[in-house]
Write a protein that holds these residues in place. Structure first.
Motif, mmCIF file in Angstrom:
data_model
loop_
_atom_site.group_PDB
_atom_site.id
_atom_site.type_symbol
_atom_site.label_atom_id
_atom_site.label_comp_id
_atom_site.label_asym_id
_atom_site.label_seq_id
_atom_site.Cartn_x
_atom_site.Cartn_y
_atom_site.Cartn_z
ATOM 1 N N VAL A 287 0.837 -1.197 0.000
ATOM 2 C CA VAL A 287 0.000 0.000 0.000
ATOM 3 C C VAL A 287 0.871 1.246 0.000
ATOM 4 N N GLY B 41 1.604 2.953 -3.215
ATOM 5 C CA GLY B 41 0.548 3.638 -3.931
ATOM 6 C C GLY B 41 -0.390 2.742 -4.699
ATOM 7 N N PHE B 42 -0.287 1.439 -4.501
ATOM 8 C CA PHE B 42 -1.234 0.539 -5.117
ATOM 9 C C PHE B 42 -1.373 -0.700 -4.239
ATOM 10 N N GLN B 43 -2.400 -1.476 -4.518
ATOM 11 C CA GLN B 43 -2.697 -2.646 -3.708
ATOM 12 C C GLN B 43 -2.342 -3.902 -4.479
ATOM 13 N N LYS B 44 -1.263 -4.537 -4.051
ATOM 14 C CA LYS B 44 -0.926 -5.840 -4.589
ATOM 15 C C LYS B 44 -1.657 -6.851 -3.718
ATOM 16 N N LEU B 45 -2.711 -7.436 -4.232
ATOM 17 C CA LEU B 45 -3.526 -8.346 -3.438
ATOM 18 C C LEU B 45 -2.827 -9.694 -3.295
ATOM 19 N N PHE C 41 -3.647 -13.407 -2.059
ATOM 20 C CA PHE C 41 -4.813 -14.254 -1.809
ATOM 21 C C PHE C 41 -4.448 -15.474 -0.978
ATOM 22 N N GLY C 42 -5.406 -15.911 -0.158
ATOM 23 C CA GLY C 42 -5.294 -17.216 0.460
ATOM 24 C C GLY C 42 -5.600 -18.298 -0.560
ATOM 25 N N TYR D 294 -4.478 -4.608 -13.451
ATOM 26 C CA TYR D 294 -3.678 -5.666 -12.837
ATOM 27 C C TYR D 294 -3.884 -6.978 -13.603
ATOM 28 N N TYR E 228 -3.365 -11.155 -12.792
ATOM 29 C CA TYR E 228 -3.107 -12.197 -11.807
ATOM 30 C C TYR E 228 -3.178 -13.538 -12.523
ATOM 31 N N PRO F 43 -5.466 -16.620 -6.667
ATOM 32 C CA PRO F 43 -4.752 -15.834 -7.678
ATOM 33 C C PRO F 43 -3.445 -15.272 -7.136
ATOM 34 N N PHE G 71 -0.413 -12.335 -8.007
ATOM 35 C CA PHE G 71 -0.124 -11.087 -8.719
ATOM 36 C C PHE G 71 0.960 -11.290 -9.765
ATOM 37 N N TYR H 58 1.231 -4.762 -12.526
ATOM 38 C CA TYR H 58 0.335 -3.641 -12.287
ATOM 39 C C TYR H 58 0.705 -2.493 -13.235
ATOM 40 N N GLY I 44 -4.884 3.428 -7.808
ATOM 41 C CA GLY I 44 -4.086 2.346 -7.260
ATOM 42 C C GLY I 44 -4.578 1.809 -5.928
ATOM 43 N N LEU I 45 -5.247 2.636 -5.145
ATOM 44 C CA LEU I 45 -5.688 2.201 -3.818
ATOM 45 C C LEU I 45 -7.184 1.913 -3.764
ATOM 46 N N GLN J 69 -10.497 -3.282 -6.588
ATOM 47 C CA GLN J 69 -10.208 -3.929 -7.868
ATOM 48 C C GLN J 69 -11.417 -4.751 -8.311
#
Lengths: 116, 113
Positions: free
Chosen positions: A97, A100-104, A106-107, B33, B35, B43, B45, B48, B98-99, B102
């Motif tokens: 974060v 400046g962006f959200q790298k998600l 995942f589980g 993005y 994935y 998924p 990443f 981006y 970016g925030l 998604q």
């Protein structure tokens, strides 16, 4: 790095009974946490998100989740399951974060099965 | 309004071939993005974009993978010399920043024989 662990790969419930999908997170700072749902042949849909406002987060379709810092948990609940809730559910934490962006992240997912 | 769309929905190719996967984001979304979701996994990443530039490509597994977004809208993920291990569902998501939240497309299921 941030990570999440979904404790159950499959959960089976009967229609009308409560749902509990468990998730624990690992984060070096206050995390942003999400639950996404994936129905077959459909895109991932955001159910709810936690971003450090209220610890109890209400989402769509009657789902809610509670952020518990002391337990590093973010479990997803619903009082009464519906047949249409059968799907794959992903607990997600946001990394980078600060960039400046959200790298998600995942589980591995929990498949919810709902029987009549 | 229209959501994120991805084409093709399914792609079968042979080992060693080149493939292109396309993503049309929600109109006006500046962030995009990619994935990859392998069978039985969540998924992961890949890359981006903010506008036309790849702001973070740290998730691309190797140099056989490349993505572009020349006009800041549609994006193409390109895979050279495909391998069987590339078989997966490739997901695209877009957001208004970016925030921001998604929104995901339905994915392209790639099978490398």
């Amino acid at each position: 790095a941030q990570s999440v662990t979904q404790l159950d790969s499959h959960v089976s419930v009967s229609e009308g009974t409560p749902v509990l999908l468990r998730c624990n997170y690992s984060s070096s700072y206050s995390p942003s946490l999400f639950w996404y749902v994936q129905h077959p042949n459909k895109g991932l849909q955001l159910l709810l998100k936690y971003t450090s406002a209220a610890t109890l987060v209400k989402g769509i379709n009657g789902f809610e989740a509670e952020f518990k810092k002391s337990e590093t948990s973010f479990h997803l609940t619903k009082p009464s399951a519906h047949m249409s809730d059968a799907a794959e559910y992903f607990c997600v934490v946001s990394d980078t974060v600060s960039a400046g962006f959200q790298k998600l992240v995942f589980g591995t997912g929990t498949r919810l099965l709902v029987s009549p | 309004g229209a959501g994120v769309s991805q084409t093709p929905s399914n792609k079968v190719t042979e080992k060693g071939k080149y493939v292109e996967l396309r993503c049309d984001p929600i109109s006006g979304h500046t962030a995009l993005y990619w994935y990859r979701q392998s069978l039985g996994q969540g998924p992961e990443f890949l890359i981006y974009f903010q506008g036309t530039g790849a702001a973070d490509d740290s998730g691309l597994p190797n140099d056989r993978f490349f993505a572009v977004r020349p006009e800041g809208s549609v994006s193409t993920l390109k895979i050279q010399r495909t391998e069987r291990g590339d078989s997966a569902v490739y997901l695209c998501a877009s957001s208004s920043g970016g925030l921001e939240t998604q929104y995901f497309g339905p994915g392209t299921r790639l099978l490398v024989l």
